[in-house]
Design an enzyme around this catalytic site. Structure first.
Site, mmCIF file in Angstrom:
data_model
loop_
_atom_site.group_PDB
_atom_site.id
_atom_site.type_symbol
_atom_site.label_atom_id
_atom_site.label_comp_id
_atom_site.label_asym_id
_atom_site.label_seq_id
_atom_site.Cartn_x
_atom_site.Cartn_y
_atom_site.Cartn_z
ATOM 1 N N HIS A 1 0.052 9.826 -7.542
ATOM 2 C CA HIS A 1 -0.107 8.600 -6.098
ATOM 3 C C HIS A 1 -1.196 8.538 -5.270
ATOM 4 O O HIS A 1 -0.415 9.351 -4.194
ATOM 5 C CB HIS A 1 1.189 7.583 -6.742
ATOM 6 C CG HIS A 1 0.034 6.064 -5.790
ATOM 7 N ND1 HIS A 1 0.410 4.607 -7.096
ATOM 8 C CD2 HIS A 1 -0.803 5.266 -5.585
ATOM 9 C CE1 HIS A 1 -0.061 3.812 -6.593
ATOM 10 N NE2 HIS A 1 -0.743 4.061 -5.498
ATOM 11 N N ASP B 1 -10.732 7.264 -3.460
ATOM 12 C CA ASP B 1 -11.817 6.959 -2.592
ATOM 13 C C ASP B 1 -10.968 6.501 -1.551
ATOM 14 O O ASP B 1 -11.520 5.946 -0.526
ATOM 15 C CB ASP B 1 -12.260 5.615 -3.340
ATOM 16 C CG ASP B 1 -11.061 5.006 -3.559
ATOM 17 O OD1 ASP B 1 -9.939 5.149 -4.609
ATOM 18 O OD2 ASP B 1 -11.691 3.225 -3.579
ATOM 19 N N GLY C 1 -5.727 -3.054 -6.761
ATOM 20 C CA GLY C 1 -6.403 -4.096 -5.909
ATOM 21 C C GLY C 1 -5.551 -4.821 -5.267
ATOM 22 O O GLY C 1 -3.995 -4.436 -5.554
ATOM 23 N N GLU D 1 3.999 -4.188 -4.599
ATOM 24 C CA GLU D 1 4.308 -3.724 -3.798
ATOM 25 C C GLU D 1 3.760 -4.381 -2.377
ATOM 26 O O GLU D 1 5.456 -5.032 -1.775
ATOM 27 C CB GLU D 1 3.195 -2.668 -3.642
ATOM 28 C CG GLU D 1 1.967 -2.340 -1.980
ATOM 29 C CD GLU D 1 0.525 -1.734 -2.525
ATOM 30 O OE1 GLU D 1 -0.270 -2.084 -3.268
ATOM 31 O OE2 GLU D 1 -0.172 -0.522 -0.779
ATOM 32 N N HIS E 1 0.212 -0.792 -11.300
ATOM 33 C CA HIS E 1 0.543 -0.579 -9.144
ATOM 34 C C HIS E 1 1.635 -2.468 -9.144
ATOM 35 O O HIS E 1 0.544 -3.086 -9.642
ATOM 36 C CB HIS E 1 -0.850 -1.602 -8.319
ATOM 37 C CG HIS E 1 -1.456 -0.149 -7.498
ATOM 38 N ND1 HIS E 1 -2.048 0.361 -8.339
ATOM 39 C CD2 HIS E 1 -0.996 0.406 -6.372
ATOM 40 C CE1 HIS E 1 -3.070 1.751 -7.633
ATOM 41 N NE2 HIS E 1 -1.681 1.622 -6.235
ATOM 42 N N HIS F 1 -5.124 8.327 -4.810
ATOM 43 C CA HIS F 1 -6.036 8.118 -4.785
ATOM 44 C C HIS F 1 -8.207 8.492 -4.038
ATOM 45 O O HIS F 1 -8.097 8.443 -3.280
ATOM 46 C CB HIS F 1 -6.994 6.130 -4.032
ATOM 47 C CG HIS F 1 -6.005 5.604 -4.755
ATOM 48 N ND1 HIS F 1 -6.252 3.930 -5.221
ATOM 49 C CD2 HIS F 1 -4.553 4.524 -4.409
ATOM 50 C CE1 HIS F 1 -4.964 3.373 -5.682
ATOM 51 N NE2 HIS F 1 -3.979 3.865 -4.976
ATOM 52 N N ASP G 1 -0.809 7.877 -1.944
ATOM 53 C CA ASP G 1 -1.643 6.655 -1.542
ATOM 54 C C ASP G 1 -3.269 7.220 -1.389
ATOM 55 O O ASP G 1 -3.975 7.422 -1.987
ATOM 56 C CB ASP G 1 -0.626 5.751 -0.862
ATOM 57 C CG ASP G 1 -1.270 3.614 -1.610
ATOM 58 O OD1 ASP G 1 -1.551 4.045 -3.168
ATOM 59 O OD2 ASP G 1 -1.180 3.480 -0.913
#
Ligand SMILES: O=c1[nH]cnc2c1ncn2[C@@H]1O[C@H](CO)[C@@H](O)[C@H]1O
Ligand SMILES: [Zn+2]
EC number: 3.5.4.4
Length: 385
Positions: free
Chosen positions: A24, A28, A186, A216, A213, A26, A305
């Site tokens: 996991h 970006d 998101g 969380e 996701h 990202h 993350d």
């Protein structure tokens, strides 16, 4: 110092050299600060809060540290903002693979949302191909620097948008060409995963893999939907499963139906401790549910993350956990094997990674203390004492 402590406490250097698996992360959320500045200059992006890389790095970390997932996600405007050209995507992906390899990651699944990279006129397909090219380039550079890493892409659809089916089809089209699965991300509250059922049902019909996701910023209903309505193979975070676990004063533990299901079915939890501290999902490393979940033998994994926003790396995550819970190389190996078992690549490749890369890597590290100058004296002082 006894031989026990020498053998048990991994040093920072050992943590970095230990083979690690990342499920996991990202794309970006992991840019080098200097690259953000460079790309902004090159692409004419004028909205960066700072143009000095150190100040910018600090800004990302602080802005993301608000206790709210929504605020955390706002910082992505600037990274996504500079990732709108083919060259930028190739560079960011290549540097991602290099940085992970440098940190001792041997296998990574890195995710991004193709729909967020179309502003410069690229098509969804061009975005995927640029990122794939970058990953291959980064793998090659890493190899030249003496590291081995394999990177697969996960295509993310944004849960507030309405393109999930299209992105799922894209993931399926690029299956076996660098894309290993699908995800949705998101803001969680108010955007239940069931809104995207068509995408998940499509992927199931195609025998493809996806993570969601869930659990969380929002609790058990989100996890329950992700598993029982959508059929997720893994949970992105899933940390709120702790709400269904009761620890009594006498130390006994009771699992609710959902927590029991998650543990019994070996549902992988992509836990991201530092990120959770920033979004308010946990209050400290020592209080992070990963400690209990590991003790109860959930299929827990350790993840970054967003390395930029959370100012972290796989080694940093493990350093925090070693400090908070006294974890050893055996614990690190346990998390790493869990992650490898839960990856979306074929079973025979996962098994070979575990047996031929991960286990030998840990065995090598675990045997180091035997050959230290102090080993003989400590061992003999133990027998004499
Ligand atoms: O922890 C998270 N929870 C939910 N969404 C996230 C998280 N981190 C990043 N993103 C979102 O995923 C998009 C694609 O990579 C990012 O642009 C960001 O909006
Ligand atoms: Zn995430």
């Amino acid at each position: 110092m006894t031989s026990q402590t020498i053998a048990n406490a991994p040093t920072s250097d050992q943590i970095r050299r230990a083979p690690k698996v990342l499920l996991h992360d990202h794309l970006d959320g992991g840019l080098r600060p200097g690259t953000v500045v460079d790309l902004a200059r090159g692409t004419g992006y004028a909205d960066l809060p700072h143009t000095d890389p150190d100040k910018l790095a600090l800004w990302f970390h602080q802005a993301a540290d608000s206790g709210s997932l929504e605020r955390y996600l706002e910082t992505f405007t600037h990274t996504v903002g500079v990732m709108q050209t083919r060259d930028a995507l190739v560079r960011v992906a290549a540097e991602c693979a290099e940085d992970l390899a440098e940190d001792g990651v041997v296998y990574a699944e890195v995710r991004y949302a193709p729909e967020q990279h179309l502003e410069g006129g690229l098509t969804l397909e061009e975005v995927v191909e640029a990122v794939n090219e970058g990953f291959r380039q980064g793998e090659r550079l890493a190899r030249e620097n003496g590291h081995r890493i394999r990177v697969g892409a996960l295509l993310t659809a944004m849960r507030h948008a309405a393109r999930a089916l299209e992105i799922a089809e894209l993931a399926n089209a690029y299956r076996d060409q660098g894309v290993v699965g699908f995800d949705i991300a998101g803001a969680e509250a108010g955007h239940p995963p069931t809104r995207h059922l068509d995408a998940f049902e499509y992927l199931k019909r195609e025998n493809n893999h996806f993570t969601i996701h869930a659990g969380e910023a929002f609790g058990l209903p989100s996890i329950w939907q992700a598993l029982q309505w959508c059929g997720a193979d893994r949970l992105g975070h899933g940390v709120r499963i702790i709400d269904d676990i009761q620890v009594r004063d006498d130390g006994t533990v009771e699992l609710g139906r959902l927590a029991a299901y998650v543990r019994d079915k070996r549902v992988p939890l992509e836990l991201c401790p530092s990120s959770n501290l920033q979004t308010g999902a946990a209050s400290s490393y020592a209080d992070h549910p990963i400690g209990l979940l590991r003790r109860l033998h959930f299929r827990a994994t350790v993840n970054t993350d967003n390395r930029l926003m959370s100012h972290t790396s796989m080694s940093r995550e493990f350093e925090h956990l070693v400090e908070a819970f006294g974890y050893t190389l055996d614990d690190m190996q346990w998390f790493t094997v869990n992650a490898m078992k839960s990856a979306f690549i074929p079973f025979d490749e996962r098994l070979a990674m575990i047996n031929d890369v991960i286990k030998p890597g840990y065995a090598e590290l675990k045997s180091e203390w035997l050959f230290r100058q102090t080993a003989y004296t400590s061992a003999s002082s133990l027998t004499e004492g």
